[in-house]
Design a protein around this motif. Structure first.
Motif, mmCIF file in Angstrom:
data_model
loop_
_atom_site.group_PDB
_atom_site.id
_atom_site.type_symbol
_atom_site.label_atom_id
_atom_site.label_comp_id
_atom_site.label_asym_id
_atom_site.label_seq_id
_atom_site.Cartn_x
_atom_site.Cartn_y
_atom_site.Cartn_z
ATOM 1 N N ARG A 1 0.848 -1.187 0.000
ATOM 2 C CA ARG A 1 0.000 0.000 0.000
ATOM 3 C C ARG A 1 0.885 1.239 0.000
ATOM 4 N NH1 ARG A 1 -4.419 -1.419 4.759
ATOM 5 N NH2 ARG A 1 -5.327 -3.290 3.783
ATOM 6 N N PRO A 2 0.434 2.317 -0.630
ATOM 7 C CA PRO A 2 1.227 3.549 -0.599
ATOM 8 C C PRO A 2 1.155 4.198 0.780
ATOM 9 C CG PRO A 2 -0.866 3.892 -1.729
ATOM 10 C CD PRO A 2 -0.776 2.429 -1.445
ATOM 11 N N PRO A 3 2.187 4.918 1.171
ATOM 12 C CA PRO A 3 3.451 5.096 0.451
ATOM 13 C C PRO A 3 4.278 3.814 0.463
ATOM 14 C CG PRO A 3 3.607 6.105 2.613
ATOM 15 C CD PRO A 3 2.184 5.652 2.459
ATOM 16 N N PHE A 4 4.959 3.532 -0.660
ATOM 17 C CA PHE A 4 5.700 2.293 -0.798
ATOM 18 C C PHE A 4 6.989 2.278 0.013
ATOM 19 C CE2 PHE A 4 3.731 2.753 -5.204
ATOM 20 C CZ PHE A 4 2.563 2.134 -4.814
ATOM 21 N N THR A 5 7.481 3.447 0.375
ATOM 22 C CA THR A 5 8.672 3.577 1.207
ATOM 23 C C THR A 5 8.444 4.695 2.214
ATOM 24 O OG1 THR A 5 9.718 5.193 -0.273
ATOM 25 C CG2 THR A 5 10.178 2.861 -0.695
ATOM 26 N N PRO A 6 9.184 4.707 3.328
ATOM 27 C CA PRO A 6 9.100 5.848 4.240
ATOM 28 C C PRO A 6 9.402 7.142 3.479
ATOM 29 C CG PRO A 6 10.333 4.064 5.255
ATOM 30 C CD PRO A 6 10.124 3.670 3.817
ATOM 31 N N THR A 7 8.605 8.167 3.716
ATOM 32 C CA THR A 7 8.743 9.384 2.922
ATOM 33 C C THR A 7 8.416 10.611 3.758
ATOM 34 O OG1 THR A 7 8.101 10.394 0.823
ATOM 35 C CG2 THR A 7 6.372 9.332 2.091
ATOM 36 N N ARG A 8 8.728 11.775 3.232
ATOM 37 C CA ARG A 8 8.478 13.027 3.950
ATOM 38 C C ARG A 8 7.038 13.495 3.734
ATOM 39 N NH1 ARG A 8 13.619 13.871 1.540
ATOM 40 N NH2 ARG A 8 12.579 14.851 -0.241
#
Length: 425
Positions: free
Chosen positions: A398-405
């Motif tokens: 599920r999005p977000p696919f990676t840790p993000t800001r």
């Protein structure tokens, strides 16, 4: 901030580089992105201790010098931003890239299987050891054992020896008959036969598998089994890998069908989702030669140049036969499913033992009950292991696919407000 491309390519390994050059050569405006700081993928990984092949340097230079290709390094896909757009992020900011055609060249990762002691410091994957050495890890004088399956073991051993390590043993789980059968096929691919001569190692032992890594605070030795007999070797490092797993998560998230745990493609390298193609090891492991030709087919096909793509079919078939031989002769022995003991950690991030995961009937249930796959690696290691051990297919991410800001995620709202009917679902 937004960007537009005729063809967007995810992954700058052999498949991605060749796809970019093919599509750009057909007049497409190409955007190529990869989450590594330098192109080449895992097989052509660059770094302080790496010796990058001339072919890889030529491809990289051709891509970087092509006016029709924009390459973004250290850039990851975060989420969909419409039916023909992706939200991406680099170390500085996030933005949306819209595209007409998308080519997935997301590669593969190692299959790591749990066994007693596999979490000790000093134990890595076989490809992981290669990557560490290429990145500058000093191994001169260290005693190393390499175990698992496939030609990657020999390549990892070669890299370690060239950097001063003492490779004590290469333990290949495939039988002597299987290894001999594969060797007998190599004259069909003279380059591979010549390459095998340079990789030969006197410590290579078929029909040998890892039993346990030994030590208290860090690795002190290994226990191997061959023909029912146990052997213990003192060493400073153990590199253990059981083949490769296609990276299909992004393809799954975009709705692409899978076949044999890889992204399913047709003769044009097209997936079952209109406008999305896939090439290289995300469609099945077969080596750099197969990845290169699949990338060229995908690039030409995405650009609408089917005649150029069709001319590559015979070459692809030749290297697909090599891939088929790899899968046949280095198939994993089912006995490897019994390496782990009940208290052996399966999920290292969340300290979940094998028995706790085995008590459940599917991956989702195990995650909910044990937090297996919910740690820092997000199931990239334990998910692959569970897939092999229990025949579970991990669900689409599920999005977000990676840790993000947070400010990157805010781009999704801006994209929804400003996108055109062509780029929005």
């Amino acid at each position: 901030m937004s960007e537009q491309a005729d063809v967007l390519i995810i992954g700058a390994g052999p498949a991605g580089l060749s796809a970019a050059l093919a599509a750009a050569g057909d007049g497409m405006r190409v955007v190529l992105l990869d989450d590594n700081p330098l192109p080449g993928g895992q097989i052509w990984r660059d770094g302080a201790g790496a010796k990058v092949p001339d072919q890889a340097r030529r491809l990289r230079d051709a891509v970087d010098n092509h006016a029709g290709i924009q390459r973004h390094a250290a850039t990851r896909v975060v989420a969909r931003a419409g039916s023909h757009a992706l939200l991406v992020e680099d170390p500085e900011h996030g933005w949306v890239i819209s595209y007409r055609k998308l080519i997935l060249c997301t590669g593969a990762r190692e299959l790591l299987l749990p066994f007693p002691g596999w979490t000790l410091p000093g134990v890595t994957g076989a490809g992981g050891l290669q990557a560490l050495i290429k990145g500058g890890l000093p191994v001169a004088g260290e005693r190393i054992v390499i175990a698992g399956s496939g030609p990657l073991l020999l390549a990892s051993a070669s890299t370690a020896k060239h950097n001063g390590a003492r490779v004590l043993r290469i333990a290949e789980q495939a039988s002597l008959r299987a290894v001999a059968g594969f060797a007998a096929q190599l004259p069909r691919w003279p380059h591979k036969l010549l390459q095998s001569f340079g990789l030969f190692d006197g410590g290579y032992r078929p029909a040998t598998r890892i039993v346990a890594a030994l030590g208290q605070d860090r690795l002190e030795g290994v226990r191997l089994q061959r023909d029912g007999k146990l052997e213990e070797l003192a060493c400073e490092r153990l590199a253990c890998g059981f083949g490769l797993i296609p990276n299909v998560q992004l393809g799954q998230a975009l709705g692409c069908a899978l076949g044999n745990s890889a992204i399913k493609v047709d003769a044009w390298q097209a997936t079952d989702v209109a406008g999305i193609y896939a090439a290289g090891e995300c469609t099945g492991f077969g080596g750099s030669e197969l990845a290169l030709v699949e990338g060229r087919i995908a690039g030409h096909a995405a650009a609408g140049n089917r005649e150029a793509a069709r001319r590559m079919w015979a070459t692809r078939a030749r290297w697909q036969r090599f891939a088929d031989a790899l899968h046949k002769y280095f198939a994993l022995d089912p006995a490897l499913k019994r390496l782990a003991q009940s208290d052996t950690l399966l999920c290292r991030c969340e300290d979940v033992p094998y028995a706790a995961v085995a008590a459940h009937s599917n991956w989702r249930e195990a995650k909910l009950a044990t937090r297996c796959g919910m740690g820092a690696c997000q199931g990239k290691i334990c998910g692959g292991a569970a897939q092999y051990l229990f025949d579970w297919q991990p669900t689409a991410p599920r999005p977000p696919f990676t840790p993000t800001r947070v400010d990157t995620l805010m781009q999704l709202e801006e994209a929804a407000q400003s996108c055109s009917p062509r780029t929005c679902s």
